[in-house]
Write an enzyme that holds these catalytic residues in place. Structure first.
Site, PDB file in Angstrom:
ATOM      1  N   HIS A  72      18.549  56.563  46.107  1.00  0.00           N
ATOM      2  CA  HIS A  72      18.276  55.265  45.501  1.00  0.00           C
ATOM      3  C   HIS A  72      17.133  55.378  44.507  1.00  0.00           C
ATOM      4  CE1 HIS A  72      20.300  52.273  48.505  1.00  0.00           C
ATOM      5  NE2 HIS A  72      21.058  53.329  48.241  1.00  0.00           N
ATOM      6  N   TYR A 201      15.454  43.024  49.182  1.00  0.00           N
ATOM      7  CA  TYR A 201      14.396  42.373  49.948  1.00  0.00           C
ATOM      8  C   TYR A 201      14.344  40.923  49.499  1.00  0.00           C
ATOM      9  CZ  TYR A 201      12.668  46.972  51.433  1.00  0.00           C
ATOM     10  OH  TYR A 201      12.545  48.229  51.996  1.00  0.00           O
ATOM     11  N   PRO A 293       8.479  47.312  59.739  1.00  0.00           N
ATOM     12  CA  PRO A 293       9.471  48.070  58.974  1.00  0.00           C
ATOM     13  C   PRO A 293       9.625  47.640  57.520  1.00  0.00           C
ATOM     14  CG  PRO A 293      10.561  46.527  60.454  1.00  0.00           C
ATOM     15  CD  PRO A 293       9.103  46.462  60.778  1.00  0.00           C
ATOM     16  N   LYS A 297       8.139  52.705  56.318  1.00  0.00           N
ATOM     17  CA  LYS A 297       7.151  53.775  56.468  1.00  0.00           C
ATOM     18  C   LYS A 297       7.122  54.444  57.834  1.00  0.00           C
ATOM     19  CE  LYS A 297       5.893  53.656  52.355  1.00  0.00           C
ATOM     20  NZ  LYS A 297       6.776  54.533  51.619  1.00  0.00           N
ATOM     21  N   TYR A 385       6.050  52.911  47.746  1.00  0.00           N
ATOM     22  CA  TYR A 385       7.376  52.875  48.366  1.00  0.00           C
ATOM     23  C   TYR A 385       8.006  54.278  48.404  1.00  0.00           C
ATOM     24  CZ  TYR A 385      11.841  50.837  49.779  1.00  0.00           C
ATOM     25  OH  TYR A 385      12.990  50.496  50.469  1.00  0.00           O
TER      26      TYR A 385
END
Length: 390
Positions: A72, A201, A293, A297, A385
């Site tokens: 991704h 998200y 979550p 991580k 990220y």
């Protein structure tokens, strides 16, 4: 029984550390309280940082991951009906993440360990690390009904938040930091195609939602729920309806529904224990720290612990050099706190807190708006990220 390193816990961190040690010619035994079947059935996270991918390659388990994993280059953040794209690759000079389920990582590591003949024991009872503050550390346990003492040079506590390793440390020697969030994540797994090629998200007035996947035909979805909710209170139909309410219309229409084959509610907490070394005992992964979550991580933070500990153990046994081993706790905690901060920030910015005052809600709304509008803020988000360097 004797070994150089006794690893407590056969989750991904214990298995990864054990394989790296074995491949380096360092003897290690893994002890696991659960059955092998239970270990292989655990459903956990699925977003791997580049550093984690490289560690798995080093452990000899990269082939299936690269064949079946999904690379991704970005993800979406939605705000009510708005859609914003976070281009990880362009913001981080080409870095990406890999979507590959933790369950698959565990399968690969278990298979690799069996192929190389490394020793693992399952259904081990009464595991107790002892004398790790002396020159004679050892672990007592019960294997197949027989009481066993395992003499070792070092003990790696990879046995999770509720494991025996951290419990064995005197309270006076350890300091803990914790934040409990006033909500949970209701998650399901379903054999349906994902709603998008990238993760979504969703920040919404009804609460947070996450659209994720394990493959092109298996989807993982979450919605923010009340801390006291029970799984029985949520039918599949209720879940799908609520998920779609929290997504922009076009994304909601792309959601393919179907029966779930796994459903769970995960409480959210941030937790750190300091230090991460006590004589010959080292805490690794969830035994030392827990993150919500939201920032993906948990597994990645455990992998960075493994990296630091393996470097130290390899230098100790193969080079007779202890500088890296002595620095383990400091190095691991420095990276852990950065990940804890990022996970707290993502969680705080994207969720709805039931007891927030109007002022706090406006601040969080402004924080999200600034993040989505500012190139500098998006760059900072992307850098965290994809994973900060080890």
């Amino acid at each position: 029984m004797s070994t150089q390193v006794c690893i407590i816990g056969a989750g991904p961190s214990g298995l990864l550390l054990g394989q790296l040690l074995h491949d380096a010619g360092i003897d290690a035994i893994i002890l696991e309280r659960a059955t092998l079947e239970h270990v292989l059935e655990r459903v956990r996270a699925g977003v791997l940082e580049q550093g984690t991918v490289e560690l798995l390659e080093r452990a000899g388990v990269g082939e299936r991951m690269h064949a079946e994993g999904l690379v991704h280059e970005g993800f979406a953040i939605t705000r009510e009906d708005e859609v914003h794209h976070i281009d990880l690759s362009s913001l981080t000079e080409g870095k990406t993440v890999m979507v590959y389920g933790q369950t698959e990582v565990t399968h690969d590591l278990v298979e690799r360990r069996a192929q190389t003949g490394a020793l693992s024991h399952y259904q081990v009872e009464a595991v107790d690390p002892q004398d790790f503050d002396t020159d004679h550390p050892h672990v007592t346990c019960r294997i197949g009904g027989e009481n066993i003492r395992i003499n070792c040079r070092f003990i790696a506590g990879c046995d999770g938040f509720h494991g025996a390793s951290r419990r064995a440390v005197p309270e006076s020697a350890i300091r803990t930091f914790e934040k409990i969030y006033p909500f949970g994540w209701l998650g399901i797994l379903a054999d349906v195609p994902p709603a998008s090629d990238e993760l979504i998200y969703a920040s919404h007035s009804r609460g947070f939602a996450l659209c994720s996947m394990r493959s092109h035909s298996r989807s993982r979805y979450y919605i923010q729920c009340n801390a006291g909710d029970s799984i029985e209170a949520w039918s599949d139909d209720q879940f799908w309806d609520e998920l779609r309410r929290r997504l922009p219309a076009e994304m909601a229409e792309a959601v393919t529904t179907g029966p779930s084959f796994e459903k769970s509610i995960a409480p959210l907490r941030s937790f750190v224990a300091e230090p991460m070394r006590f004589g010959s005992l080292f805490l690794v992964g969830d035994a030392a720290h827990i993150v919500p979550p939201t920032g993906a991580k948990g597994l990645n933070l455990a992998a960075s612990d493994v990296h630091y500990l393996f470097e130290g153990l390899r230098a100790h046994f193969l080079e007779r050099e202890d500088t890296l081993l002595d620095a383990y706790s400091q190095r691991a905690l420095a990276r852990a706190w950065r990940a804890v901060r990022f996970s707290w920030w993502m969680t705080t910015m994207l969720h709805r807190f039931p007891d927030n005052a109007p002022f706090e809600n406006r601040i969080l709304e402004t924080e999200l708006a600034y993040t989505l509008e500012s190139q500098a803020a998006k760059t900072a988000l992307a850098e965290n990220y994809v994973g900060l360097p080890y």
